[in-house]
Structures are given as structure tokens and as C-alpha cells.
Design a protein around this motif. Structure first.
Motif, PDB file in Angstrom:
ATOM      1  N   ASN A   1       0.859  -1.189   0.000  1.00 28.94           N
ATOM      2  CA  ASN A   1       0.000   0.000   0.000  1.00 28.94           C
ATOM      3  C   ASN A   1       0.895   1.239   0.000  1.00 28.94           C
ATOM      4  N   ILE A   2       0.295   2.421  -0.195  1.00 27.19           N
ATOM      5  CA  ILE A   2       1.143   3.622  -0.377  1.00 27.19           C
ATOM      6  C   ILE A   2       1.969   3.904   0.883  1.00 27.19           C
ATOM      7  N   ALA A   3       1.362   3.745   2.054  1.00 27.97           N
ATOM      8  CA  ALA A   3       2.085   4.042   3.303  1.00 27.97           C
ATOM      9  C   ALA A   3       3.182   3.027   3.582  1.00 27.97           C
ATOM     10  N   GLY A   4       3.095   1.855   2.969  1.00 33.85           N
ATOM     11  CA  GLY A   4       4.091   0.809   3.236  1.00 33.85           C
ATOM     12  C   GLY A   4       3.807   0.072   4.526  1.00 33.85           C
ATOM     13  N   SER A   5       2.554   0.146   5.018  1.00 31.60           N
ATOM     14  CA  SER A   5       2.249  -0.515   6.295  1.00 31.60           C
ATOM     15  C   SER A   5       1.780  -1.952   6.104  1.00 31.60           C
ATOM     16  N   LYS A   6       1.580  -2.378   4.854  1.00 25.59           N
ATOM     17  CA  LYS A   6       1.205  -3.782   4.591  1.00 25.59           C
ATOM     18  C   LYS A   6       1.446  -4.135   3.133  1.00 25.59           C
ATOM     19  N   ARG A   7       1.385  -5.432   2.811  1.00 24.11           N
ATOM     20  CA  ARG A   7       1.443  -5.913   1.435  1.00 24.11           C
ATOM     21  C   ARG A   7       0.289  -6.891   1.244  1.00 24.11           C
ATOM     22  N   VAL A   8      -0.306  -6.884   0.063  1.00 30.64           N
ATOM     23  CA  VAL A   8      -1.455  -7.756  -0.187  1.00 30.64           C
ATOM     24  C   VAL A   8      -1.163  -8.621  -1.402  1.00 30.64           C
ATOM     25  N   CYS A   9      -1.611  -9.897  -1.336  1.00 27.32           N
ATOM     26  CA  CYS A   9      -1.490 -10.773  -2.503  1.00 27.32           C
ATOM     27  C   CYS A   9      -2.763 -10.597  -3.324  1.00 27.32           C
ATOM     28  N   PRO A  10      -2.676 -10.116  -4.566  1.00 29.59           N
ATOM     29  CA  PRO A  10      -3.891  -9.866  -5.349  1.00 29.59           C
ATOM     30  C   PRO A  10      -4.656 -11.149  -5.685  1.00 29.59           C
ATOM     31  N   SER A  11      -3.982 -12.320  -5.678  1.00 29.34           N
ATOM     32  CA  SER A  11      -4.682 -13.534  -6.098  1.00 29.34           C
ATOM     33  C   SER A  11      -5.524 -14.152  -4.979  1.00 29.34           C
ATOM     34  N   ASN A  12      -5.196 -13.898  -3.725  1.00 28.69           N
ATOM     35  CA  ASN A  12      -6.002 -14.517  -2.646  1.00 28.69           C
ATOM     36  C   ASN A  12      -6.316 -13.532  -1.504  1.00 28.69           C
ATOM     37  N   ASN A  13      -5.913 -12.271  -1.680  1.00 26.90           N
ATOM     38  CA  ASN A  13      -6.173 -11.203  -0.685  1.00 26.90           C
ATOM     39  C   ASN A  13      -5.543 -11.424   0.687  1.00 26.90           C
ATOM     40  N   ILE A  14      -4.558 -12.283   0.773  1.00 26.90           N
ATOM     41  CA  ILE A  14      -3.837 -12.418   2.055  1.00 26.90           C
ATOM     42  C   ILE A  14      -3.084 -11.109   2.295  1.00 26.90           C
ATOM     43  N   ILE A  15      -3.201 -10.600   3.538  1.00 22.71           N
ATOM     44  CA  ILE A  15      -2.503  -9.355   3.878  1.00 22.71           C
ATOM     45  C   ILE A  15      -1.281  -9.704   4.724  1.00 22.71           C
ATOM     46  N   TYR A  16      -0.134  -9.154   4.363  1.00 24.51           N
ATOM     47  CA  TYR A  16       1.091  -9.349   5.146  1.00 24.51           C
ATOM     48  C   TYR A  16       1.439  -8.035   5.843  1.00 24.51           C
ATOM     49  N   TYR A  17       1.690  -8.100   7.156  1.00 24.19           N
ATOM     50  CA  TYR A  17       2.069  -6.919   7.921  1.00 24.19           C
ATOM     51  C   TYR A  17       3.531  -7.044   8.345  1.00 24.19           C
ATOM     52  N   PRO A  18       4.251  -5.913   8.452  1.00 23.77           N
ATOM     53  CA  PRO A  18       5.640  -5.983   8.920  1.00 23.77           C
ATOM     54  C   PRO A  18       5.720  -6.649  10.302  1.00 23.77           C
ATOM     55  N   GLN A  19       6.732  -7.450  10.494  1.00 24.88           N
ATOM     56  CA  GLN A  19       6.827  -8.207  11.748  1.00 24.88           C
ATOM     57  C   GLN A  19       8.068  -7.854  12.540  1.00 24.88           C
ATOM     58  N   MET A  20       7.962  -8.060  13.867  1.00 32.10           N
ATOM     59  CA  MET A  20       9.128  -7.927  14.744  1.00 32.10           C
ATOM     60  C   MET A  20       9.239  -9.232  15.534  1.00 32.10           C
ATOM     61  N   ALA A  21      10.461  -9.667  15.782  1.00 35.26           N
ATOM     62  CA  ALA A  21      10.640 -10.873  16.598  1.00 35.26           C
ATOM     63  C   ALA A  21      10.866 -10.454  18.054  1.00 35.26           C
ATOM     64  N   PRO A  22      10.108 -11.017  19.004  1.00 38.01           N
ATOM     65  CA  PRO A  22      10.363 -10.659  20.411  1.00 38.01           C
ATOM     66  C   PRO A  22      11.682 -11.240  20.910  1.00 38.01           C
ATOM     67  N   VAL A  23      12.469 -10.375  21.548  1.00 37.59           N
ATOM     68  CA  VAL A  23      13.772 -10.786  22.109  1.00 37.59           C
ATOM     69  C   VAL A  23      13.818 -10.326  23.567  1.00 37.59           C
ATOM     70  N   VAL A  24      14.226 -11.220  24.476  1.00 37.62           N
ATOM     71  CA  VAL A  24      14.409 -10.776  25.866  1.00 37.62           C
ATOM     72  C   VAL A  24      15.875 -10.408  26.066  1.00 37.62           C
ATOM     73  N   ILE A  25      16.085  -9.357  26.849  1.00 39.13           N
ATOM     74  CA  ILE A  25      17.456  -8.965  27.191  1.00 39.13           C
ATOM     75  C   ILE A  25      17.488  -8.743  28.696  1.00 39.13           C
ATOM     76  N   THR A  26      18.418  -9.424  29.361  1.00 40.21           N
ATOM     77  CA  THR A  26      18.393  -9.469  30.825  1.00 40.21           C
ATOM     78  C   THR A  26      19.727  -9.058  31.412  1.00 40.21           C
ATOM     79  N   LEU A  27      19.674  -8.147  32.372  1.00 40.26           N
ATOM     80  CA  LEU A  27      20.894  -7.834  33.111  1.00 40.26           C
ATOM     81  C   LEU A  27      20.828  -8.623  34.420  1.00 40.26           C
ATOM     82  N   VAL A  28      21.688  -9.633  34.494  1.00 46.83           N
ATOM     83  CA  VAL A  28      21.702 -10.521  35.663  1.00 46.83           C
ATOM     84  C   VAL A  28      22.649  -9.938  36.706  1.00 46.83           C
ATOM     85  N   SER A  29      22.177  -9.956  37.970  1.00 40.18           N
ATOM     86  CA  SER A  29      23.008  -9.434  39.062  1.00 40.18           C
ATOM     87  C   SER A  29      23.107 -10.482  40.168  1.00 40.18           C
TER      88      SER A  29
END
Ligand SMILES: NC(=O)C1=CN([C@@H]2O[C@H](COP(=O)(O)OP(=O)(O)OC[C@H]3O[C@@H](n4cnc5c(N)ncnc54)[C@H](O)[C@@H]3O)[C@@H](O)[C@H]2O)C=CC1
Ligand SMILES: [Mg+2]
Length: 307
Positions: free
Chosen positions: A134-162
Motif C-alpha cells: 500500500n502507499i504508506a508501506g504498512s502492509k502488502r497484499v497478494c492480489p490472487s487470494n487477498n492475504i494481507i502481510y504486515y511488517p513483523q518484529m521478533a520478540p527478544v528478551v534482554i536481561t541484566l543478571v546481578s
């Protein structure tokens, strides 16, 4: 994305009209841009742009810092001509991170993450057909089946152990020379944050943690857009012997308050290990690991003050 709206947004509510705050106005406007291609196209004409080449942003140098210029006109020119014309250079974001301020970096990180995501999601994973952005770049669509893809982030934990008086930092061979950071790891599917923290610490340094305390979170664009979930944790009493998992880490060690406080002050120092002095650097200010380390130092300082 880098567009701001100065229009006051009035909304009819049962008692009459209410003037929405600047923040709410901006959020509603950005929502509109994501949903409405026409509105977004119009906004682009007055918008400001960051320039990227192969995911490297165009930056200008000033007094050992990088400035992030924004442009309103775009023309198609070869890379070297753009650099000369605009008095800047396309610099890898990972290298620029030590010299960027946080206002600039947040938008640059988002922009780079979106560009990378679009580049890697040109085709529908079900039909194999090209997807359309789309113009904003917030998603992509497959014209043949209308599946919508949204940008993804992978969750990562970061821990400071004391362990109460020292904190545990580690380094991977890919880190800049001498840099140590908090323990980080991708969440496995099905895990919650607490489970991911316990598993990552056990996997990487062979210790069990308790008393987890959430600190803050951050979007991190490297290598592929992660949502960094940062927390503090303490080792179980008596458990301080580190067993480094050499498949994941090059080294891990406990650091005293003085070592950390000195490194924070001096932006780098040396530490003594087995009679040899090693360079010791902490992560850049923009990294959430730096914030965790700073918080730990402040907590230790408060704890040592007389009541
Ligand atoms: N902003 C900050 O302060 C910091 C950010 N980080 C980021 O945290 C991220 C995770 O840290 P690591 O110790 O590398 O993770 P990690 O300890 O989970 O090890 C990485 C390995 O996990 C596996 N893995 C599982 N899920 C994955 C996924 N979704 N994407 C990629 N690999 C996956 C791969 O085998 C990979 O080699 C890094 O990408 C790093 O950039 C790390 C330290 C500080
Ligand atoms: Mg790790």
C-alpha cells in the motif's frame, strides 16, 4: 511516517465537541495514512524523506556526530552524485549508531526496518505471486487470494543478571572489539517473557535466575527488526559460577560496580583478566542494554547510601 499534522481534530461526543490532544491527533492522522492510499498520496507531496541506498541512510557529519538530513524533493541520480550534491554519505546504520541522537535514530530504525521487510516480502508465501504494497508501506497484499502481510518484529528478551553486588555481561565474537552487553535471546514460539528470560540465561551462562523485573522495551532493527524486552534479574543465592555456552558466546564475566561505573564515565576502559588488560566497552547509549546497565549502577548507588 515522518509526516506530522497540525490540524486540530474535532470529534463529536455526547456532551459536544472535544479538542483532541496533539498526540491523539497525530496518532489518528498516522492511522488514516495507513488505511487510506488517497490521503497518503496527498501527504507525500508535502512530506519529508530520508534517503537510503542498500539500506544505508544518507548522513551528514558534524563535529563527530551524524546528522540526518530530510529532503522534500527526490530525483533519480547515481549514488556518488547524490552524496556529492547533498554533502553526505550513505553509512551503514550499525556503524553510525555510536554517533546518532535518539530522536533521529528512532525514525531511521523504523524506516530501515520497513525497507528491509518490504525487500524480503515481495512474494506471497502461499500463492507465490508478487505482493503489492500500500502507499504508506504498512502492509502488502497478494492480489490472487487477498492475504494481507504486515511488517513483523521478533520478540527478544534482554536481561541484566546481578548477584547483588556484581552484574553479568557477555560478548559474542561479532560484537565490536572489547564490547560486553547484557544477555539477549529470541523468544521461542509459545514462550512468555519470564520463561524466555529463564531459558536464555540458563542456556547461555548456565545459571538460574529469579526476581525478574521488567524495565523497558525498544524496537531494534538489527538484524531483522526485534522487539527488545529488557529486564533485570538476580541469580539464585549461591549460584554465581558461570558456564559459558561457547556456541552462543565468546565470553561472559561478572563485573563490579566500580568497573561498570568507570566504563560508563570514560566511555570505555580496560579490565584485568588473568594478568592481562583487555579493552572493555559498554553498548552504545541508543541500545537498551546501555539503559539496563545505567539503571543497575543507579540502583547500586542508592543501595550504598546511608538510610
Ligand atoms: N538493543 C540492544 O541493547 C541489544 C540488542 N541485541 C539484539 O538481540 C538479538 C538477539 O540476541 P542473540 O544473542 O543473537 O540471540 P540468541 O541468543 O537467541 O541467539 C541467536 C540464535 O538464535 C536462533 N534464533 C532463534 N529464533 C531466531 C529468530 N527469530 N531470528 C534469528 N535467530 C533466531 C538462531 O540460531 C540464532 O543464531 C540480536 O539480534 C541483537 O541484535 C543484543 C544485545 C543488545
Ligand atoms: Mg544470545
Amino acid at each position: 511516517m515522518s509526516l506530522y499534522c497540525g490540524i486540530a481534530y474535532r470529534r463529536k461526543i455526547s456532551q459536544g465537541y472535544r479538542l483532541l490532544s496533539t498526540y491523539v491527533t497525530k496518532a489518528r492522522y498516522l492511522f488514516e495514512l495507513k488505511e487510506d492510499d488517497g490521503a497518503c498520496k496527498k501527504a507525500q507531496q508535502a512530506g519529508a524523506f530520508y534517503l537510503f541506498h542498500s539500506l544505508a541512510p544518507l548522513l551528514q557529519t558534524a563535529e563527530h556526530r551524524y546528522l540526518v538530513p530530510r529532503f522534500s524533493l527526490l530525483a533519480s541520480l547515481p549514488k556518488s552524485e547524490v552524496e556529492t550534491e547533498l554533502q553526505g554519505s550513505f553509512i551503514e546504520l550499525r556503524k553510525a549508531i555510536f554517533q546518532l541522537n535518539s530522536m533521529d535514530s528512532s525514525l531511521l530504525f523504523t524506516a530501515q526496518a520497513l525497507l528491509r521487510w518490504h525487500d524480503g516480502h515481495q512474494f506471497c508465501s502461499k500463492s507465490g505471486q508478487p505482493t503489492r504494497k500500500n502507499i504508506a508501506g504498512s502492509k502488502r497484499v497478494c492480489p490472487s487470494n487477498n492475504i494481507i502481510y504486515y511488517p513483523q518484529m521478533a520478540p527478544v528478551v534482554i536481561t541484566l543478571v546481578s548477584d547483588g553486588t556484581r552484574c553479568l555481561l557477555a560478548r559474542q565474537s561479532s560484537f565490536p572489539k572489547g564490547m560486553y552487553s547484557a544477555l539477549a535471546g529470541f523468544c521461542d514460539i509459545g514462550e512468555n517473557m519470564e520463561e524466555a528470560v529463564r531459558r536464555e540465561v540458563a542456556e547461555e551462562v548456565g545459571l538460574e535466575v529469579e526476581n525478574m523485573q521488567f524495565s523497558a522495551s525498544q524496537h531494534w532493527p538489527f538484524p531483522n527488526s526485534s522487539l527488545m524486552i529488557a529486564c533485570h534479574a538476580t541469580v539464585k543465592p549461591g549460584q554465581t559460577e558461570i558456564q559459558v555456552n561457547l556456541r552462543e558466546l565468546e565470553a561472559a564475566a561478572w563485573f563490579s560496580y566500580d568497573e561498570i561505573a568507570t566504563a560508563l564515565r570514560k566511555k570505555g576502559t580496560y579490565i584485568q583478566q588473568q594478568n592481562e588488560a583487555f579493552p572493555f566497552l559498554l553498548p552504545p547509549k541508543l541500545a537498551i542494554a546501555h539503559q539496563l546497565i545505567q539503571e543497575w549502577v543507579e540502583k547500586q548507588t542508592c543501595a550504598s547510601l546511608p538510610a
